[in-house]
Design a protein around this motif. Structure first.
Motif, PDB file in Angstrom:
ATOM      1  N   GLU A 201       0.813  -1.214   0.000  1.00 42.37           N
ATOM      2  CA  GLU A 201       0.000   0.000   0.000  1.00 42.37           C
ATOM      3  C   GLU A 201       0.850   1.269   0.000  1.00 42.37           C
ATOM      4  OE1 GLU A 201      -2.676  -0.298   3.285  1.00 42.37           O
ATOM      5  OE2 GLU A 201      -3.850  -1.922   2.376  1.00 42.37           O
ATOM      6  N   THR A 202       2.112   1.150   0.364  1.00 45.56           N
ATOM      7  CA  THR A 202       2.998   2.315   0.340  1.00 45.56           C
ATOM      8  C   THR A 202       3.402   2.708  -1.074  1.00 45.56           C
ATOM      9  OG1 THR A 202       5.038   1.005   0.458  1.00 45.56           O
ATOM     10  CG2 THR A 202       3.966   1.583   2.556  1.00 45.56           C
ATOM     11  N   GLN A 203       3.225   1.788  -2.030  1.00 42.35           N
ATOM     12  CA  GLN A 203       3.637   2.000  -3.423  1.00 42.35           C
ATOM     13  C   GLN A 203       5.148   2.242  -3.532  1.00 42.35           C
ATOM     14  OE1 GLN A 203       1.093   5.012  -5.137  1.00 42.35           O
ATOM     15  NE2 GLN A 203      -0.748   3.779  -4.881  1.00 42.35           N
ATOM     16  N   GLY A 204       5.884   1.559  -2.661  1.00 36.19           N
ATOM     17  CA  GLY A 204       7.329   1.715  -2.682  1.00 36.19           C
ATOM     18  C   GLY A 204       8.058   0.614  -3.425  1.00 36.19           C
ATOM     19  N   VAL A 205       7.321  -0.363  -3.985  1.00 34.84           N
ATOM     20  CA  VAL A 205       7.941  -1.471  -4.711  1.00 34.84           C
ATOM     21  C   VAL A 205       7.202  -1.692  -6.022  1.00 34.84           C
ATOM     22  CG1 VAL A 205       8.540  -2.566  -2.508  1.00 34.84           C
ATOM     23  CG2 VAL A 205       6.508  -3.338  -3.753  1.00 34.84           C
ATOM     24  N   GLN A 206       7.866  -2.378  -6.938  1.00 35.29           N
ATOM     25  CA  GLN A 206       7.248  -2.834  -8.172  1.00 35.29           C
ATOM     26  C   GLN A 206       7.127  -4.356  -8.118  1.00 35.29           C
ATOM     27  OE1 GLN A 206       6.070  -1.009 -10.823  1.00 35.29           O
ATOM     28  NE2 GLN A 206       6.547   0.879  -9.702  1.00 35.29           N
ATOM     29  N   ILE A 207       5.983  -4.890  -8.550  1.00 34.27           N
ATOM     30  CA  ILE A 207       5.799  -6.338  -8.636  1.00 34.27           C
ATOM     31  C   ILE A 207       5.929  -6.756 -10.094  1.00 34.27           C
ATOM     32  CG2 ILE A 207       4.289  -8.304  -8.215  1.00 34.27           C
ATOM     33  CD1 ILE A 207       2.921  -6.747  -6.033  1.00 34.27           C
TER      34      ILE A 207
END
Length: 462
Positions: free
Chosen positions: A399-405
């Motif tokens: 939810e932090t949008q700090g990673v890419q999947i």
């Protein structure tokens, strides 16, 4: 006299191998500190963590009665989190639980898992469990004034000790080991007099899942002492060329660091190394790169198979005292190797692992693997996909949008190329990871923990 548990290698790494331990012992010179350890580690810990006012005692406190097993099963089903559902389905797929039992447990969790009143009744039942002879002997011999449980969800060690303290009216300070402690391990068997957490998320989980809002039990958030070294890590950082050559990397190439979870949680994880090898060989990654595949110290990874690869270096940076992998320890040189690996990496890749938080702490771009790379398919409950929508703690990280999947090898190449072109991409999200899962992050967590525990000890005197 204070009892403090030291039975889990990760807890030892997070707390005792930091300035906290010597500072706390020195500040409590008039206190007898009794460290409770497992028999196989007693001599090692006594030598490593010796202090003038510290005694080491070995104990095997685990309950073995049928009633303890029944209550333990109920407790593990008494938190209605996504991770709880996943663990039940995994047990079913592995033949550890029947379909009927799995369905019954899921129904029970759906009906009772959010009931603080039921949790209170179940905790009273746990207080009726009598300790084994070893635990009784220790309490009667030392007559402790307080117990500090450093891993309060450990049902094989800390839980029996903490419950015996509660039964005797002894003050208990409980601590969590990691960010999934309060959403993945079921109900806390007791409410400690003080719960020490390491981040905002854990405090939220205590309120949401563990009934702390009703009991008004205090929660103290101090940060994680291990991350003190990540603030201004210059004293631990080796020159890039020196570090690369020492561990067998090419200093002229960029570094992709893969932080593994291990086969136990991600059965096909080793395939990621071969995917990265193919992406490099086929020039799908736009820079001349190499991969350091770092295995989880506790779990198996197919490192031997990777030794045939040209662009991937397998690594397991930990110290082992027996052939059993659970005997691992992250000693000072091991921790230094880990921090240098992250610091010198250009991008960190992992799956549903704490490695993502480690990377955020050093502001490294983070990619999470979202594919299994197995031709015949993988059941959802054992697939990598479950990390991202059935792991309560990792859902919070996303939810932090700090990673890419990366959902495919081609998307993995795309994400690597994007981060290589723009390392600052998603930096705002990485800061949000710190705010939720690391903060307070200022290099003073060891000091805060020392001060908090000193205040608890002072209450005993007053």
């Amino acid at each position: 006299t204070i009892f403090i548990t030291m039975a889990d290698p990760m807890t030892v790494r997070n707390i005792f191998r930091t300035p906290f331990w010597s500072n706390f012992c020195q500040s409590q010179q008039n206190t007898r500190i009794v460290v409770l350890v497992t028999p196989e580690k007693k001599d090692y810990y006594a030598k490593t963590f010796a202090q003038p006012n510290v005694v080491f005692e070995s104990v095997t406190p685990e309950w073995t009665t049928r009633l303890s097993r029944v209550l333990g099963t109920i407790a593990r089903s008494s938190v209605n989190s996504h991770t709880n559902l996943w663990s039940k389905m995994r047990s079913y797929l592995r033949g550890e639980s029947s379909l009927f039992a799995t369905t019954a447990k899921r129904l029970f969790t759906a009906l009772i898992g959010n009931s603080d009143g039921f949790k209170a009744l179940l905790r009273k039942a746990f207080l009726r469990l009598l300790p084994n002879a070893e635990v009784r002997r220790l309490f009667e011999s030392y007559k402790p004034d307080m117990v500090i449980s450093t891993y309060i969800v450990s049902f094989t060690f800390d839980i029996p000790i903490s419950i015996e303290a509660k039964r005797r009216g002894i003050r208990v300070v409980g601590m969590t080991r990691s960010w999934d402690s309060l959403s993945s391990h079921g109900m806390l068997r007791i409410i400690p007099d003080l719960l020490v957490t390491q981040n905002v998320f854990l405090k939220n989980m205590a309120l949401q899942y563990q009934g702390f809002s009703r009991t008004k039990a205090p929660v103290g958030n101090v940060g994680l002492p291990r991350y003190d070294a990540y603030i201004g890590p210059a004293p631990l950082i080796e020159p890039r060329e020196e570090f690369f050559r020492k561990i067998g990397l090419d200093p002229n190439k960029k570094l992709l660091l893969y932080g593994a979870m291990g086969d136990f949680l991600f059965p096909n994880e080793g395939r990621v190394a071969f995917v990265l090898e193919d992406l490099i060989k086929n020039n799908l990654i736009s820079h001349d790169v190499q991969v350091l595949y770092r295995a989880h110290p506790k779990f198996q990874s197919p490192l031997e198979k990777m030794r045939t690869l040209s662009h991937v270096l397998p690594d397991r940076g930990a110290t082992y005292h027996t052939k059993n992998m659970s005997s691992f320890e992250m000693e000072a040189n091991d921790e230094k190797r880990l921090i240098n690996s992250i610091y010198h990496a250009d991008i960190v890749i992992t799956a549903g692992s704490t490695f993502a938080i480690d990377a955020a702490a050093l502001d490294k771009p983070i990619i999470c693997i979202g594919f299994d790379e197995k031709k015949d398919g993988v059941p959802y409950w054992e697939s990598v996909e479950r990390f991202y929508d059935s792991y309560t703690h990792f859902e919070a990280l996303l939810e932090t949008q700090g990673v890419q999947i990366s959902r495919s090898p081609s998307q993995l190449a795309q994400h690597i190329n994007e981060y290589r072109s723009n390392p600052s991409k998603d930096r705002t999200g990485r800061r949000a990871i710190i705010d939720l899962l690391v903060a307070p992050f200022d290099g003073r967590s060891s000091r805060r923990l020392t001060e908090l525990l000193n205040r608890e000890v002072s209450k005993l005197v007053s």
